[in-house]
Design an enzyme around this catalytic site. Sequence first.
Site, PDB file in Angstrom:
ATOM      1  N   LYS A 160       0.869  -1.186   0.000  1.00 57.96           N
ATOM      2  CA  LYS A 160       0.000   0.000   0.000  1.00 57.96           C
ATOM      3  C   LYS A 160       0.903   1.232   0.000  1.00 57.96           C
ATOM      4  O   LYS A 160       1.769   1.382   0.879  1.00 57.96           O
ATOM      5  CB  LYS A 160      -0.876   0.027   1.252  1.00 57.96           C
ATOM      6  CG  LYS A 160      -2.114  -0.820   1.150  1.00 57.96           C
ATOM      7  CD  LYS A 160      -3.056  -0.488   2.302  1.00 57.96           C
ATOM      8  CE  LYS A 160      -4.255  -1.389   2.309  1.00 57.96           C
ATOM      9  NZ  LYS A 160      -5.147  -1.109   3.455  1.00 57.96           N
ATOM     10  N   GLU A 202       1.449  -2.194  16.677  1.00 59.98           N
ATOM     11  CA  GLU A 202       1.133  -2.880  15.412  1.00 59.98           C
ATOM     12  C   GLU A 202       1.495  -4.367  15.497  1.00 59.98           C
ATOM     13  O   GLU A 202       0.915  -5.185  14.796  1.00 59.98           O
ATOM     14  CB  GLU A 202       1.867  -2.216  14.246  1.00 59.98           C
ATOM     15  CG  GLU A 202       1.434  -0.780  13.973  1.00 59.98           C
ATOM     16  CD  GLU A 202       0.030  -0.673  13.340  1.00 59.98           C
ATOM     17  OE1 GLU A 202      -0.603  -1.704  13.045  1.00 59.98           O
ATOM     18  OE2 GLU A 202      -0.422   0.474  13.152  1.00 59.98           O
ATOM     19  N   LYS A 244       1.311 -10.869   8.514  1.00 60.17           N
ATOM     20  CA  LYS A 244       0.815  -9.920   7.508  1.00 60.17           C
ATOM     21  C   LYS A 244       1.056 -10.453   6.092  1.00 60.17           C
ATOM     22  O   LYS A 244       0.210 -10.300   5.205  1.00 60.17           O
ATOM     23  CB  LYS A 244       1.456  -8.537   7.685  1.00 60.17           C
ATOM     24  CG  LYS A 244       0.863  -7.544   6.685  1.00 60.17           C
ATOM     25  CD  LYS A 244       1.136  -6.091   6.981  1.00 60.17           C
ATOM     26  CE  LYS A 244       0.456  -5.227   5.910  1.00 60.17           C
ATOM     27  NZ  LYS A 244       0.716  -3.797   6.060  1.00 60.17           N
ATOM     28  N   GLU A 254      -7.234  -5.985  -0.704  1.00 63.74           N
ATOM     29  CA  GLU A 254      -8.227  -5.713   0.345  1.00 63.74           C
ATOM     30  C   GLU A 254      -9.669  -5.855  -0.132  1.00 63.74           C
ATOM     31  O   GLU A 254     -10.490  -4.959   0.017  1.00 63.74           O
ATOM     32  CB  GLU A 254      -7.991  -4.326   0.955  1.00 63.74           C
ATOM     33  CG  GLU A 254      -8.654  -4.196   2.318  1.00 63.74           C
ATOM     34  CD  GLU A 254      -8.161  -3.009   3.127  1.00 63.74           C
ATOM     35  OE1 GLU A 254      -6.945  -2.780   3.199  1.00 63.74           O
ATOM     36  OE2 GLU A 254      -9.023  -2.322   3.688  1.00 63.74           O
ATOM     37  N   ARG A 258      -8.042  -8.719   4.250  1.00 65.50           N
ATOM     38  CA  ARG A 258      -7.039  -7.696   4.588  1.00 65.50           C
ATOM     39  C   ARG A 258      -7.640  -6.545   5.390  1.00 65.50           C
ATOM     40  O   ARG A 258      -6.943  -5.884   6.167  1.00 65.50           O
ATOM     41  CB  ARG A 258      -6.357  -7.174   3.308  1.00 65.50           C
ATOM     42  CG  ARG A 258      -5.173  -6.285   3.610  1.00 65.50           C
ATOM     43  CD  ARG A 258      -4.283  -6.044   2.415  1.00 65.50           C
ATOM     44  NE  ARG A 258      -3.207  -5.136   2.783  1.00 65.50           N
ATOM     45  CZ  ARG A 258      -2.233  -4.747   1.994  1.00 65.50           C
ATOM     46  NH1 ARG A 258      -2.166  -5.201   0.755  1.00 65.50           N
ATOM     47  NH2 ARG A 258      -1.304  -3.899   2.407  1.00 65.50           N
ATOM     48  N   ASN A 262      -7.347  -3.608   9.979  1.00 63.98           N
ATOM     49  CA  ASN A 262      -7.729  -2.288  10.482  1.00 63.98           C
ATOM     50  C   ASN A 262      -8.389  -2.349  11.855  1.00 63.98           C
ATOM     51  O   ASN A 262      -9.043  -1.382  12.262  1.00 63.98           O
ATOM     52  CB  ASN A 262      -8.691  -1.607   9.502  1.00 63.98           C
ATOM     53  CG  ASN A 262      -8.006  -1.248   8.203  1.00 63.98           C
ATOM     54  OD1 ASN A 262      -6.840  -0.845   8.211  1.00 63.98           O
ATOM     55  ND2 ASN A 262      -8.684  -1.421   7.086  1.00 63.98           N
ATOM     56  N   HIS A 265      -8.787   0.761  14.022  1.00 65.29           N
ATOM     57  CA  HIS A 265      -8.416   1.937  13.239  1.00 65.29           C
ATOM     58  C   HIS A 265      -9.512   2.998  13.182  1.00 65.29           C
ATOM     59  O   HIS A 265      -9.206   4.181  13.128  1.00 65.29           O
ATOM     60  CB  HIS A 265      -8.003   1.537  11.818  1.00 65.29           C
ATOM     61  CG  HIS A 265      -6.597   1.026  11.743  1.00 65.29           C
ATOM     62  ND1 HIS A 265      -5.757   1.270  10.682  1.00 65.29           N
ATOM     63  CD2 HIS A 265      -5.873   0.305  12.620  1.00 65.29           C
ATOM     64  CE1 HIS A 265      -4.583   0.706  10.916  1.00 65.29           C
ATOM     65  NE2 HIS A 265      -4.631   0.103  12.080  1.00 65.29           N
ATOM     66  N   HIS A 269      -8.302   6.403  14.273  1.00 64.33           N
ATOM     67  CA  HIS A 269      -8.234   7.575  13.391  1.00 64.33           C
ATOM     68  C   HIS A 269      -8.999   8.740  13.981  1.00 64.33           C
ATOM     69  O   HIS A 269      -8.574   9.893  13.878  1.00 64.33           O
ATOM     70  CB  HIS A 269      -8.802   7.237  12.001  1.00 64.33           C
ATOM     71  CG  HIS A 269      -7.818   6.503  11.145  1.00 64.33           C
ATOM     72  ND1 HIS A 269      -8.185   5.739  10.067  1.00 64.33           N
ATOM     73  CD2 HIS A 269      -6.473   6.422  11.207  1.00 64.33           C
ATOM     74  CE1 HIS A 269      -7.116   5.207   9.518  1.00 64.33           C
ATOM     75  NE2 HIS A 269      -6.061   5.602  10.183  1.00 64.33           N
ATOM     76  N   HIS A 282       0.320   7.382  15.437  1.00 64.24           N
ATOM     77  CA  HIS A 282      -0.587   6.417  14.808  1.00 64.24           C
ATOM     78  C   HIS A 282      -0.681   5.120  15.630  1.00 64.24           C
ATOM     79  O   HIS A 282      -1.784   4.649  15.945  1.00 64.24           O
ATOM     80  CB  HIS A 282      -0.114   6.117  13.383  1.00 64.24           C
ATOM     81  CG  HIS A 282      -0.924   5.075  12.693  1.00 64.24           C
ATOM     82  ND1 HIS A 282      -2.226   5.293  12.303  1.00 64.24           N
ATOM     83  CD2 HIS A 282      -0.636   3.796  12.348  1.00 64.24           C
ATOM     84  CE1 HIS A 282      -2.694   4.183  11.738  1.00 64.24           C
ATOM     85  NE2 HIS A 282      -1.747   3.277  11.744  1.00 64.24           N
TER      86      HIS A 282
HETATM   87  N1  LIG Z   1       1.405   1.461   3.696  1.00 64.18           N
HETATM   88  C1  LIG Z   1       0.878   0.893   4.748  1.00 64.18           C
HETATM   89  O1  LIG Z   1       0.406  -0.249   4.708  1.00 64.18           O
HETATM   90  C2  LIG Z   1       0.892   1.648   6.051  1.00 64.18           C
HETATM   91  C3  LIG Z   1       0.565   0.980   7.253  1.00 64.18           C
HETATM   92  C4  LIG Z   1       0.655   1.696   8.451  1.00 64.18           C
HETATM   93  C5  LIG Z   1       1.060   3.023   8.437  1.00 64.18           C
HETATM   94  N2  LIG Z   1       1.344   3.636   7.249  1.00 64.18           N
HETATM   95  C6  LIG Z   1       1.800   5.026   7.203  1.00 64.18           C
HETATM   96  O2  LIG Z   1       3.044   5.080   7.877  1.00 64.18           O
HETATM   97  C7  LIG Z   1       3.230   6.388   8.424  1.00 64.18           C
HETATM   98  C8  LIG Z   1       3.693   6.248   9.838  1.00 64.18           C
HETATM   99  O3  LIG Z   1       4.926   5.589   9.826  1.00 64.18           O
HETATM  100  P1  LIG Z   1       5.994   5.770  11.016  1.00 64.18           P
HETATM  101  O4  LIG Z   1       5.329   5.513  12.301  1.00 64.18           O
HETATM  102  O5  LIG Z   1       7.189   4.994  10.642  1.00 64.18           O
HETATM  103  O6  LIG Z   1       6.255   7.345  10.989  1.00 64.18           O
HETATM  104  P2  LIG Z   1       7.419   8.260  10.345  1.00 64.18           P
HETATM  105  O7  LIG Z   1       7.811   7.780   9.029  1.00 64.18           O
HETATM  106  O8  LIG Z   1       6.923   9.652  10.465  1.00 64.18           O
HETATM  107  O9  LIG Z   1       8.626   8.043  11.360  1.00 64.18           O
HETATM  108  C9  LIG Z   1       8.461   8.414  12.702  1.00 64.18           C
HETATM  109  C10 LIG Z   1       9.590   9.348  13.160  1.00 64.18           C
HETATM  110  O10 LIG Z   1      10.769   8.593  13.401  1.00 64.18           O
HETATM  111  C11 LIG Z   1      11.857   9.177  12.686  1.00 64.18           C
HETATM  112  N3  LIG Z   1      12.755   8.080  12.388  1.00 64.18           N
HETATM  113  C12 LIG Z   1      12.575   7.103  11.473  1.00 64.18           C
HETATM  114  N4  LIG Z   1      13.524   6.180  11.596  1.00 64.18           N
HETATM  115  C13 LIG Z   1      14.343   6.592  12.581  1.00 64.18           C
HETATM  116  C14 LIG Z   1      15.504   6.050  13.193  1.00 64.18           C
HETATM  117  N5  LIG Z   1      15.973   4.845  12.847  1.00 64.18           N
HETATM  118  N6  LIG Z   1      16.119   6.744  14.167  1.00 64.18           N
HETATM  119  C15 LIG Z   1      15.609   7.935  14.570  1.00 64.18           C
HETATM  120  N7  LIG Z   1      14.478   8.484  14.065  1.00 64.18           N
HETATM  121  C16 LIG Z   1      13.870   7.811  13.083  1.00 64.18           C
HETATM  122  C17 LIG Z   1      11.215   9.841  11.510  1.00 64.18           C
HETATM  123  O11 LIG Z   1      12.049  10.814  10.944  1.00 64.18           O
HETATM  124  C18 LIG Z   1       9.960  10.417  12.155  1.00 64.18           C
HETATM  125  O12 LIG Z   1      10.255  11.594  12.843  1.00 64.18           O
HETATM  126  C19 LIG Z   1       1.901   7.093   8.259  1.00 64.18           C
HETATM  127  O13 LIG Z   1       1.993   7.996   7.171  1.00 64.18           O
HETATM  128  C20 LIG Z   1       0.909   5.989   7.939  1.00 64.18           C
HETATM  129  O14 LIG Z   1      -0.151   6.417   7.132  1.00 64.18           O
HETATM  130  C21 LIG Z   1       1.279   2.968   6.068  1.00 64.18           C
END
Ligand SMILES: NC(=O)c1ccc[n+]([C@@H]2O[C@H](COP(=O)([O-])OP(=O)(O)OC[C@H]3O[C@@H](n4cnc5c(N)ncnc54)[C@H](O)[C@@H]3O)[C@@H](O)[C@H]2O)c1
Length: 381
Positions: A160, A202, A244, A254, A258, A262, A265, A269, A282
């Site tokens: 996704k 998660e 997953k 989905e 799938r 959620n 969620h 959300h 999140h």
């Molecule tokens: N595609 C999918 O199936 C799916 C599923 C769940 C969430 N998402 C998306 O994922 C996003 C959330 O992802 P996230 O929680 O990784 O957030 P993010 O990408 O914003 O990362 C969280 C924070 O950690 C920092 N960071 C990342 N790696 C780091 C590291 N190794 N050391 C220090 N800092 C680090 C980032 O710069 C950021 O400030 C949302 O946009 C959500 O919609 C997508």
Amino acid sequence: MTMHEPSGTTSASASADPLPLRTIDVVLGARSYPVWIGRGLLGDAARWRAMLRGRHALVLSNTTVAPLYLEQVTRGLEGLHWSSFLLEDGEAHKTYANIGRVLDALGALGATRDACVIALGGGVIGDMAGFAAACWMRGIDFIQMPTTLLAMVDSSVGGKTGVNLPVGKNLVGAFHQPRAVIADIDTLTTLPEREYRAGLAEVVKGAAIGDPAFFAWLEQHADALAARDDAILTEAIARKVAYKAGVVARDETEQGERALLNLGHTFGHALETAGHYTALLHGEGVAVGMLLAAQLSERIGMSEAADTARLRRLLETLGLPTAIPPGMDPQPLLALMRLDKKNTAGTLRLILWRGIGRAEIVAGVDEADVLAVLQAATASP
Ligand SMILES: NC(=O)c1ccc[n+]([C@@H]2O[C@H](COP(=O)([O-])OP(=O)(O)OC[C@H]3O[C@@H](n4cnc5c(N)ncnc54)[C@H](O)[C@@H]3O)[C@@H](O)[C@H]2O)c1
């Protein structure tokens, strides 16, 4: 953006570490791919370089992650035409406009159809890199190098991709599977504690939806996970990814199963939106949301109080929030839940719970029950 010309070959080796490399295959016919989980993987270009088919690579990262890990990755790109493009950090930058900039960077690189986009970062970077790769010349390869726990166990697997619009999250996107996922757990050493715990939510979610044995294992190892024990963490990541991967293999786009991923969620959300995306991360929204979904399921006779109690205990041991944050009121939260994409024709459609390891899509949920659960959760300390 930085651009580089070919300059000879490169070699790198894995760090000598007793933790064995874990490989989970996402089985999708011609689009199947491995998820590698282990230590020292970013620097182990000898392993991942073979995944690049052409001469061009664009590394997408952000201004927080790049100073920490970009050099390790780009060392492995020697000999290729490569460039890197860095976004500002944060969900606010997961925009359509920025996709245009990433595509421009691919254009400036002269990326051909066999080019590869490498996502180095958390879920924001992974979702954007994948979407840009899906758009460039109607679809080129991309590789996920997730650096948050949430991205390792969830967003990097399953294809996704997409961006947010001002009217809502993740409204524009595409299903586009990566060519490989390289989860180097050494990167988690720099991940802030709160982000780490949000990722654990998660992990719990996967077990709560479909794997009771994994849930029991998590209960047994919760303290070790909270303390970031490497071996236990690797096992937890591998089990969540395997779960997953199975769901994605059975229902890639989905159409059915799938959607169960959620769980929590719709509540989550609403909580994230009510908190203007700053009160709760999140994963934290998912933690509170899962517990609310469990409480609602219990209220309408789908599940037992003992299961709700186990879920609450596990989330608490992992240091995750289980209460609606102060200042959020039930009625506005319910109004936000009515906007969820899963709803049909004026009725609430939620993922609910039949207890540990069993989730189900339920349509026509009575709003009075939802409100009662929100009210109880707001009133409790
Ligand atoms: N595609 C999918 O199936 C799916 C599923 C769940 C969430 N998402 C998306 O994922 C996003 C959330 O992802 P996230 O929680 O990784 O957030 P993010 O990408 O914003 O990362 C969280 C924070 O950690 C920092 N960071 C990342 N790696 C780091 C590291 N190794 N050391 C220090 N800092 C680090 C980032 O710069 C950021 O400030 C949302 O946009 C959500 O919609 C997508």
